[in-house]
Design an enzyme around this catalytic site. Structure first.
Site, PDB file in Angstrom:
ATOM      1  N   GLY A  29       1.878  17.807 -10.330  1.00  0.00           N
ATOM      2  CA  GLY A  29       1.895  16.509  -9.633  1.00  0.00           C
ATOM      3  C   GLY A  29       2.021  16.685  -8.131  1.00  0.00           C
ATOM      4  O   GLY A  29       2.758  15.951  -7.467  1.00  0.00           O
ATOM      5  N   ASN A  73      -0.133  16.107  -5.853  1.00  0.00           N
ATOM      6  CA  ASN A  73      -1.040  15.270  -5.054  1.00  0.00           C
ATOM      7  C   ASN A  73      -0.335  14.082  -4.421  1.00  0.00           C
ATOM      8  O   ASN A  73      -0.917  13.387  -3.584  1.00  0.00           O
ATOM      9  CB  ASN A  73      -2.204  14.756  -5.917  1.00  0.00           C
ATOM     10  CG  ASN A  73      -1.713  13.955  -7.105  1.00  0.00           C
ATOM     11  OD1 ASN A  73      -1.010  14.492  -7.953  1.00  0.00           O
ATOM     12  ND2 ASN A  73      -2.060  12.699  -7.170  1.00  0.00           N
ATOM     13  N   GLY A 105       3.724  11.965  -3.354  1.00  0.00           N
ATOM     14  CA  GLY A 105       5.183  11.897  -3.287  1.00  0.00           C
ATOM     15  C   GLY A 105       5.860  13.222  -2.967  1.00  0.00           C
ATOM     16  O   GLY A 105       5.448  13.967  -2.075  1.00  0.00           O
ATOM     17  N   ILE A 106       6.896  13.527  -3.736  1.00  0.00           N
ATOM     18  CA  ILE A 106       7.723  14.716  -3.472  1.00  0.00           C
ATOM     19  C   ILE A 106       6.906  15.995  -3.690  1.00  0.00           C
ATOM     20  O   ILE A 106       7.024  16.961  -2.930  1.00  0.00           O
ATOM     21  CB  ILE A 106       8.976  14.714  -4.391  1.00  0.00           C
ATOM     22  CG1 ILE A 106       9.777  13.414  -4.216  1.00  0.00           C
ATOM     23  CG2 ILE A 106       9.858  15.923  -4.091  1.00  0.00           C
ATOM     24  CD1 ILE A 106      10.897  13.212  -5.240  1.00  0.00           C
ATOM     25  N   TYR A 109      12.011   7.065 -20.091  1.00  0.00           N
ATOM     26  CA  TYR A 109      12.103   7.907 -18.894  1.00  0.00           C
ATOM     27  C   TYR A 109      13.535   8.449 -18.760  1.00  0.00           C
ATOM     28  O   TYR A 109      13.736   9.637 -18.496  1.00  0.00           O
ATOM     29  CB  TYR A 109      11.710   7.057 -17.676  1.00  0.00           C
ATOM     30  CG  TYR A 109      11.827   7.749 -16.334  1.00  0.00           C
ATOM     31  CD1 TYR A 109      10.882   8.693 -15.932  1.00  0.00           C
ATOM     32  CD2 TYR A 109      12.854   7.446 -15.455  1.00  0.00           C
ATOM     33  CE1 TYR A 109      10.984   9.317 -14.701  1.00  0.00           C
ATOM     34  CE2 TYR A 109      12.964   8.061 -14.221  1.00  0.00           C
ATOM     35  CZ  TYR A 109      12.027   8.996 -13.850  1.00  0.00           C
ATOM     36  OH  TYR A 109      12.129   9.615 -12.621  1.00  0.00           O
TER      37      TYR A 109
END
Ligand SMILES: NC(=O)c1ccc[n+]([C@@H]2O[C@H](COP(=O)([O-])OP(=O)(O)OC[C@H]3O[C@@H](n4cnc5c(N)ncnc54)[C@H](OP(=O)(O)O)[C@@H]3O)[C@@H](O)[C@H]2O)c1
Length: 319
Positions: free
Chosen positions: A9, A11, A13-14, A174
């Site tokens: 991931g 691409n 945000g963090i 989540y």
């Protein structure tokens, strides 16, 4: 720094901010992203800004075991070691309806827990060849719900159609997935010790979310998250935590640690805490719920993960 870093991931945000930081340090960065088209722009931006040409883009859908298997194959064709593996990607689509991955597992748990679990096992041999190798899991302060002694992971709801009496909630899934990731951190730290692979987790309290991430939420959740976003620090702050945990000498011998955003090792809460301690647990980030260390819950989680992976391997071998 000649380390090879895989960030899922990467691409947005963090993960994106971390890819920039590792590239600035001169690492070889593998952005493991599900949409190559969208991620290409980010890759080019990182290469141009940091002048580090060793920023690679590889496709992976962390919710799909066959995609992870493909990723593993391609990774080993292109690289012969791995130093840092960061499980940053997550399914966070609050408000969305119940969805299953191709292997009929609830999508949040498949993406946030089983995907990383499977990828760790597949990449274990290349990690073993890394220099002070480390796996870092991105957890969340949402696990505070587990200070409630009645809270637990509902393994019975993770396979097949939603049959529970209460309505489906990505938020709850989540929360359970991020607790599972903490339990796995402690378990795998022990299991991988013999290979010299360290496993740690970061408890993230908040980081400003991009409009793209907010758009994945339904309207009610988006409005709430937008309001929260105002108080969140930029993603670069958490990205710096990723880099510090994975590269600074201070943490080179640390494994099995859940850290807060001050990079302090969090400690297990008492089973029956005093009122003062209960307040501290809810307001601070020194303590994690006892549930994360509960041997019975750990066994249930590991049995569940292993049974899913075994049946997936059997299905694949009969194709
Ligand atoms: N931001 C916060 O306040 C906060 C708080 C606590 C914990 N965290 C954790 O921090 C991590 C990063 O979150 P963020 O805030 O930076 O959110 P983000 O910008 O939305 O990043 C999530 C990343 O995960 C990727 N992803 C989702 N499903 C995937 C899949 N099936 N396969 C591969 N990649 C997938 C997304 O890719 P696409 O762009 O393709 O969707 C995106 O790149 C997550 O683990 C999150 O749970 C964040």
């Amino acid at each position: 720094m000649s380390k090879v870093v895989v960030i899922t991931g990467a691409n947005s945000g963090i993960g994106r901010a971390a890819a920039f930081k590792f590239a600035e340090l001169g690492c070889e960065v593998v952005m493991a992203c599900r949409d190559k088209e969208r991620s290409k722009q980010v890759q080019e931006e990182i290469i141009q800004t940091t002048n580090n040409r060793h920023v690679h883009l590889m496709q992976v859908d962390m919710s799909s075991f066959s995609s992870i298997k493909e990723f593993n194959k391609e990774y080993k064709e292109r690289f012969n070691k791995l130093d840092i593996l960061i499980h940053n990607a997550a399914y966070i689509n609050h408000g969305s309806p119940h969805r299953l991955n191709p292997d009929i597992i609830e999508l949040t748990f498949a993406t946030n827990v089983l995907g990383p679990f499977y990828m760790n096992e597949l990449l274990r041999d290349v990690l073993k060849r890394g220099e002070k190798p480390v796996i870092l899991n991105a957890s969340s302060n949402i696990v505070k719900h587990f200070f409630d002694p009645k809270k637990h992971i509902h393994f019975e709801h993770l396979k097949g159609e939603w049959r529970a009496s209460e309505p489906f909630s990505v938020y709850k899934q989540y929360c359970e997935s991020k607790m599972a990731l903490v339990i796995l951190t402690f378990y795998l730290a022990e299991k991988y010790k013999e290979d010299g692979i360290r496993v740690n987790a970061l408890q993230i309290n908040g980081a400003r979310m991009s409009p793209q991430t907010l758009n994945k939420f339904t309207l009610k959740w988006r409005l709430a998250a937008r309001a929260q976003n105002v108080f969140f620090p930029p993603p670069e702050k958490m990205a710096k935590c990723y880099v510090d945990i994975c590269t600074t000498p201070r943490f080179m011998d640390v494994t099995g640690s859940l850290m807060n955003d001050k990079l302090e090792t969090m400690v297990r809460a008492d089973v029956e805490p005093s009122v003062l301690k209960q307040v501290k647990q809810l307001t601070g980030s020194q303590f994690y719920p006892y549930y994360a260390d509960n041997p019975e819950e750990r066994k249930k989680l590991i049995d569940f993960c292993e049974s899913i992976m075994t049946s997936y391997q059997q299905d694949v071998s009969t194709l």
